[in-house]
Design an enzyme around this catalytic site. Structure first.
Site, PDB file in Angstrom:
ATOM      1  N   TYR A 151       0.880  -1.075   0.182  1.00  0.00           N
ATOM      2  CA  TYR A 151       0.012  -0.010   0.095  1.00  0.00           C
ATOM      3  C   TYR A 151       0.857   1.280  -0.042  1.00  0.00           C
ATOM      4  CZ  TYR A 151      -3.112  -3.965   0.398  1.00  0.00           C
ATOM      5  OH  TYR A 151      -3.809  -4.976   0.263  1.00  0.00           O
ATOM      6  N   ARG A 198       2.491  -0.996  11.256  1.00  0.00           N
ATOM      7  CA  ARG A 198       2.953  -2.210  10.847  1.00  0.00           C
ATOM      8  C   ARG A 198       3.742  -2.258   9.782  1.00  0.00           C
ATOM      9  NH1 ARG A 198      -0.641  -7.759   9.411  1.00  0.00           N
ATOM     10  NH2 ARG A 198       0.783  -8.826  10.899  1.00  0.00           N
ATOM     11  N   ARG A 308      -5.062 -15.928  11.088  1.00  0.00           N
ATOM     12  CA  ARG A 308      -6.069 -17.155  10.717  1.00  0.00           C
ATOM     13  C   ARG A 308      -6.191 -18.191  11.885  1.00  0.00           C
ATOM     14  NH1 ARG A 308      -2.214 -18.374   5.764  1.00  0.00           N
ATOM     15  NH2 ARG A 308      -0.565 -17.801   7.449  1.00  0.00           N
ATOM     16  N   CYS A 331      -6.817 -23.974  11.803  1.00  0.00           N
ATOM     17  CA  CYS A 331      -6.385 -23.483  10.589  1.00  0.00           C
ATOM     18  C   CYS A 331      -5.315 -24.455   9.851  1.00  0.00           C
ATOM     19  CB  CYS A 331      -5.683 -22.168  10.958  1.00  0.00           C
ATOM     20  SG  CYS A 331      -5.111 -21.268   9.476  1.00  0.00           S
ATOM     21  N   CYS A 334      -4.643 -23.447   4.400  1.00  0.00           N
ATOM     22  CA  CYS A 334      -4.965 -23.483   2.904  1.00  0.00           C
ATOM     23  C   CYS A 334      -5.102 -22.253   2.360  1.00  0.00           C
ATOM     24  CB  CYS A 334      -6.141 -24.447   2.964  1.00  0.00           C
ATOM     25  SG  CYS A 334      -7.835 -23.632   3.461  1.00  0.00           S
TER      26      CYS A 334
HETATM   27  C1  LIG Z   1      -7.611 -13.029   4.243  1.00  0.00           C
HETATM   28  C2  LIG Z   1      -6.445 -12.219   4.791  1.00  0.00           C
HETATM   29  C3  LIG Z   1      -6.560 -10.852   5.050  1.00  0.00           C
HETATM   30  C4  LIG Z   1      -5.727 -10.081   5.541  1.00  0.00           C
HETATM   31  N1  LIG Z   1      -5.771  -8.853   5.802  1.00  0.00           N
HETATM   32  C5  LIG Z   1      -4.966  -8.052   6.294  1.00  0.00           C
HETATM   33  C6  LIG Z   1      -5.140  -6.677   6.549  1.00  0.00           C
HETATM   34  O1  LIG Z   1      -6.122  -6.077   6.331  1.00  0.00           O
HETATM   35  N2  LIG Z   1      -4.017  -6.036   7.035  1.00  0.00           N
HETATM   36  C7  LIG Z   1      -2.819  -6.481   7.525  1.00  0.00           C
HETATM   37  O2  LIG Z   1      -1.693  -5.980   7.706  1.00  0.00           O
HETATM   38  N3  LIG Z   1      -2.652  -7.966   7.180  1.00  0.00           N
HETATM   39  C8  LIG Z   1      -3.473  -8.588   6.793  1.00  0.00           C
HETATM   40  N4  LIG Z   1      -3.335  -9.840   6.668  1.00  0.00           N
HETATM   41  C9  LIG Z   1      -2.235 -10.625   7.074  1.00  0.00           C
HETATM   42  C10 LIG Z   1      -2.445 -11.289   8.735  1.00  0.00           C
HETATM   43  O3  LIG Z   1      -2.696  -9.974   9.416  1.00  0.00           O
HETATM   44  C11 LIG Z   1      -1.443 -11.812   9.171  1.00  0.00           C
HETATM   45  O4  LIG Z   1      -0.093 -11.128   9.122  1.00  0.00           O
HETATM   46  C12 LIG Z   1      -1.166 -13.158   8.410  1.00  0.00           C
HETATM   47  O5  LIG Z   1      -2.219 -13.999   8.021  1.00  0.00           O
HETATM   48  C13 LIG Z   1       0.089 -14.234   9.014  1.00  0.00           C
HETATM   49  O6  LIG Z   1      -0.737 -14.390  10.294  1.00  0.00           O
HETATM   50  P1  LIG Z   1      -1.056 -16.021  10.492  1.00  0.00           P
HETATM   51  O7  LIG Z   1      -0.180 -16.831  10.034  1.00  0.00           O
HETATM   52  O8  LIG Z   1      -1.432 -15.902  11.942  1.00  0.00           O
HETATM   53  O9  LIG Z   1      -2.502 -15.855   9.671  1.00  0.00           O
HETATM   54  C14 LIG Z   1      -4.315 -10.682   5.991  1.00  0.00           C
HETATM   55  C15 LIG Z   1      -4.423 -12.113   5.774  1.00  0.00           C
HETATM   56  C16 LIG Z   1      -5.449 -12.839   5.334  1.00  0.00           C
HETATM   57  C17 LIG Z   1      -5.416 -14.243   5.109  1.00  0.00           C
END
Ligand SMILES: Cc1cc2nc3c(=O)[nH]c(=O)nc-3n(C[C@H](O)[C@H](O)[C@H](O)COP(=O)(O)O)c2cc1C
Length: 363
Positions: A151, A198, A308, A331, A334
């Protein structure tokens, strides 16, 4: 340690688990908060996290159906209801503020930071500051600048920013817009309010930032009074369409990547943050309380971000705490949730849906 309280700036969290931002596409077409949005977040707060971070929320009035918006006062009543519901459920709440470039769906054209005029840059800064003021007014405990992934702010701080004016050229120039926004926001929200960010610790794209750059950028932000640094990874679309290339694989790490694959990034940036006392959030495939506890005990991070696994099961903490793994919706990484995100459909977990269908069949 994981389940013990932590305090910084105006924030007192009851534990060190953070629900990371996940775009839901549950808002109204024009960006207003819906009951479904409130349910999504208050349910995770009920699940016992110390803090939730609201998904990327638009600071600008640009078409993006179902993205939550904070670019006008008209969004404030809905946002206030959202904050209240999360507070009532016992968690603190930060909101991720996003600015994004113009894009053409038809041709794939995307505006670059190099295309922005000095007037456009002034406008981006203004939109961020006004959004932060609204965020504080409606009761958010913190704001998080989205300096990660593809972004606008992430594109400015990236080595891929080839501007030759004061907003490019070198690392100070590339960071300038973020530092100015931080200064301007601090002036408006005062000293007793958390201003956070972030960042992608590494961009995982050819010619992009590695820790060499993000160590410096993080230090520059800390010097401006940063209150937490949430460490993500990748997410650049320079190597593929929106969230398709390798860089994106890293931002939503897939099943083939190792658990905790980005903890090393949090650990490295925590070294930089230590002299400033800025807490660091680790993220990326952290999926057990034991693993989370080890990360804290090893001094690799101050807070644990989970995305997730908590989308899959809002009672993730409770079920793991009570050794009820057999009841947990696990989770599998996937990324069906991400496929839905890319199609602008409500972002739900397919494992959770399977469980609901199975229970219905058995009823
Ligand atoms: C569907 C989806 C949407 C996401 N939307 C954002 C978001 O709006 N802003 C952001 O910084 N990260 C976003 N992420 C990244 C997550 O915040 C996170 O960093 C990433 O899923 C890894 O963490 P996890 O392994 O616990 O899922 C998104 C991830 C997924 C899967």
């Amino acid at each position: 340690m994981l389940l013990s309280p932590v305090n910084f700036r105006n924030l007192s969290l009851k534990n060190r688990i953070v629900w990371l931002p996940i775009v839901s596409w549950l808002a109204e077409d024009d960006g207003f908060v819906t009951d479904a949005v409130i349910e999504r977040y208050s349910r995770r707060a009920e699940g016992g996290v110390g803090m939730v971070v609201i998904e990327a929320t638009g600071v600008l009035d640009r078409r993006s159906p179902k993205l939550i918006k904070i670019c006008d006062d008209k969004y404030m009543p809905g946002l206030e209801k959202l904050v209240q519901a999360i507070h009532d459920a016992g968690a603190k709440v930060s909101v991720q503020l996003i600015h994004y470039a113009k894009k053409s769906k038809k041709t794939g054209w995307k505006q670059k930071v190099e295309d922005l005029s000095p007037e456009d840059i002034r406008q981006v800064k203004k939109e961020y500051v006004e959004a932060a003021i609204r965020a504080k007014k409606v009761g958010f405990d913190a704001i998080e600048l989205h300096v990660a992934h593809s972004y606008t702010l992430a594109s400015f701080v990236s080595l891929l920013n080839k501007r030759q004016d004061e907003y490019g050229r070198d690392i100070w120039g590339r960071s300038k817009i973020v530092l100015e926004i931080m200064e301007m926001i601090r002036e408006k929200v005062g000293d007793d309010y958390a201003v956070c960010a972030r960042i992608s610790g590494e961009e995982f794209v050819k010619g992009g930032n590695t820790l060499k750059q993000t160590r410096v950028i993080s230090r520059l932000m800390a010097g401006k009074g940063l209150d937490y640094l949430s460490v993500s990874a990748g997410g650049k679309d320079e190597d593929g369409d929106w969230y398709t290339g390798y860089s994106s694989t890293r931002s939503m790490p897939t099943a083939n990547l190792t658990d905790g694959c980005h903890v090393y990034l949090a650990e490295a940036l925590r070294e930089e943050m230590a002299p400033y006392g800025v807490p660091v959030i680790a993220s990326g495939k952290i999926n057990t309380l034991k693993q989370a506890e080890e990360i804290l005990a090893g001094g690799q991070a101050d807070l644990i971000g989970v995305a997730r696994p908590l989308l899959a099961d809002p009672d993730w903490i409770l079920k793991l705490k009570e050794n009820k793994e057999d009841e947990l919706v696990t989770c599998t990484y996937c990324n069906t949730c991400l496929d839905r995100d890319r199609r602008f459909e409500p972002v739900e977990c397919i494992e959770a849906e399977k469980k609901i269908r199975k229970e219905a069949r058995m009823a």
